[in-house]
Design a protein around this motif. Structure first.
Motif, short mmCIF file in Angstrom:
data_model
loop_
_atom_site.label_atom_id
_atom_site.label_comp_id
_atom_site.label_asym_id
_atom_site.label_seq_id
_atom_site.Cartn_x
_atom_site.Cartn_y
_atom_site.Cartn_z
N ARG A 17 -0.45 5.09 2.49
CA ARG A 17 0.62 4.16 2.07
C ARG A 17 0.05 2.97 1.29
O ARG A 17 0.71 2.44 0.41
N LEU A 36 6.09 2.21 4.98
CA LEU A 36 6.04 2.51 6.41
C LEU A 36 7.38 2.18 7.08
O LEU A 36 7.91 2.98 7.86
N GLN A 37 7.89 1.02 6.78
CA GLN A 37 9.16 0.58 7.39
C GLN A 37 10.31 1.49 7.00
O GLN A 37 11.17 1.81 7.83
N LYS A 38 10.31 1.95 5.77
CA LYS A 38 11.37 2.84 5.32
C LYS A 38 11.29 4.19 6.04
O LYS A 38 12.31 4.73 6.49
N THR A 39 10.07 4.73 6.16
CA THR A 39 9.88 6.03 6.81
C THR A 39 10.34 6.00 8.25
O THR A 39 10.99 6.94 8.73
N TYR A 40 10.04 4.91 8.95
CA TYR A 40 10.35 4.84 10.38
C TYR A 40 11.59 3.98 10.68
O TYR A 40 11.82 3.59 11.82
N LYS A 41 12.37 3.71 9.63
CA LYS A 41 13.66 3.04 9.76
C LYS A 41 13.58 1.69 10.49
O LYS A 41 14.36 1.39 11.39
N LEU A 42 12.61 0.91 10.05
CA LEU A 42 12.47 -0.47 10.53
C LEU A 42 13.06 -1.40 9.47
O LEU A 42 13.21 -1.01 8.30
N LYS A 51 7.36 -5.61 15.18
CA LYS A 51 7.74 -4.20 15.30
C LYS A 51 6.87 -3.31 14.42
O LYS A 51 6.46 -2.22 14.83
N THR A 52 6.60 -3.77 13.22
CA THR A 52 5.78 -2.99 12.29
C THR A 52 4.35 -2.88 12.80
O THR A 52 3.73 -1.81 12.75
N LEU A 55 4.22 -0.43 15.74
CA LEU A 55 4.32 0.95 15.28
C LEU A 55 3.01 1.43 14.68
O LEU A 55 2.54 2.54 14.98
N LYS A 59 0.79 4.54 16.18
CA LYS A 59 0.53 5.76 15.43
C LYS A 59 -0.97 6.07 15.38
O LYS A 59 -1.38 7.22 15.50
#
Length: 261
Positions: A17, A36-42, A51-52, A55, A59
């Protein structure tokens, strides 16, 4: 919270990323976080918020736990490092997931799926009470069954090997424990053998399973002293699930019995 550089490293190797040629590029860092945020809906803040960060750490920890379970020398701390990359590259080299040549050491989709597949496959494999989760032998548990690791050691005395030229098969440990639970004291007269020591044993096969950690010769006082006693022990062994072959009464065996798995 991860520091900036470590966050960029995690983002680069987990899904490629972070695409900047060098670390410290503000625009690339923001883009990587957004991906990353878009992929995991943050919430798409483009910032390393709580939160990010959680995550991203989780991972990498998930990855490290799987790598450790698969036998790679890694530390589970959520911070991607050289040992993590070496583990990923080893898996890519062995199993050749799609695009592995392009993303060496980077966890792209096919690589992530490959790691998860072999992790689940190994995790579902049967383990005994004396094995750790990664399948290695827990000798503390074996010793509670009154066997010490040294009893299975090659008897060359360090002349030709370090005593453990091969891993000991858990199935032979299981068999030895079953024998001791039934008969009491069991003396292992021959366990592991290195190739040189095996070649020096009268009547031994060049393909002996002793060299693969899959066989033991043993003596049980008051039981295998007689031919009828040895026959009873062999009958018991043949009823166990892993026994492939057992014999006694060859010129070099004396009162001992051989079993391999």
């Amino acid at each position: 919270m991860l520091n900036r550089k470590q966050a960029e490293i995690n983002l680069r190797f987990f899904g490629y990323r972070y695409k900047g040629k060098k670390y410290g590029n503000d625009k690339e860092y923001e883009k990587a976080l957004l991906r990353l945020q878009k992929t995991y809906k943050l919430p798409q803040t483009g910032k390393l918020d709580k939160k990010t960060d959680s995550l991203l750490v989780k991972k990498i920890k998930d990855l490290e736990n799987m790598l450790y379970f698969l036998g790679h020398d890694v530390v589970v701390n959520g911070k991607f490092d050289k040992k993590d990359r070496a583990g990923v590259m080893a898996i890519q080299k062995k199993h050749k997931p799609k695009s592995y040549r392009k993303y060496k050491g980077i966890i792209d989709g096919p690589t992530w799926d490959t790691i998860k597949y072999y992790y689940k496959k190994k995790k579902n494999k049967k383990r005994y009470f004396f094995q750790f989760m990664n399948g290695s032998l827990n000798w503390s548990a074996v010793e509670r069954e009154h066997f010490k690791k040294g009893e299975f050691k090659c008897k060359c005395g360090g002349k030709y090997c370090n005593g453990y030229p091969e891993k000991i098969d858990p199935k032979i440990i299981y068999t030895a424990i079953k024998l001791r639970r039934k008969y009491g004291q069991v003396t292992i007269t021959s366990g592991l053998r290195c190739k040189k020591w095996n070649s020096m044993q009268t009547g031994s096969s060049s393909m002996s399973t002793h060299m693969k950690g899959k066989a033991i010769d043993f003596y049980i006082k008051g039981v295998t002293d007689t031919k009828s006693g040895r026959e009873k022990v062999k009958k018991y062994l043949n009823a166990l699930p892993h026994t492939k072959y057992t014999y006694s009464d060859t010129p070099n065996m004396g009162s001992a019995v051989h079993v391999n798995v």
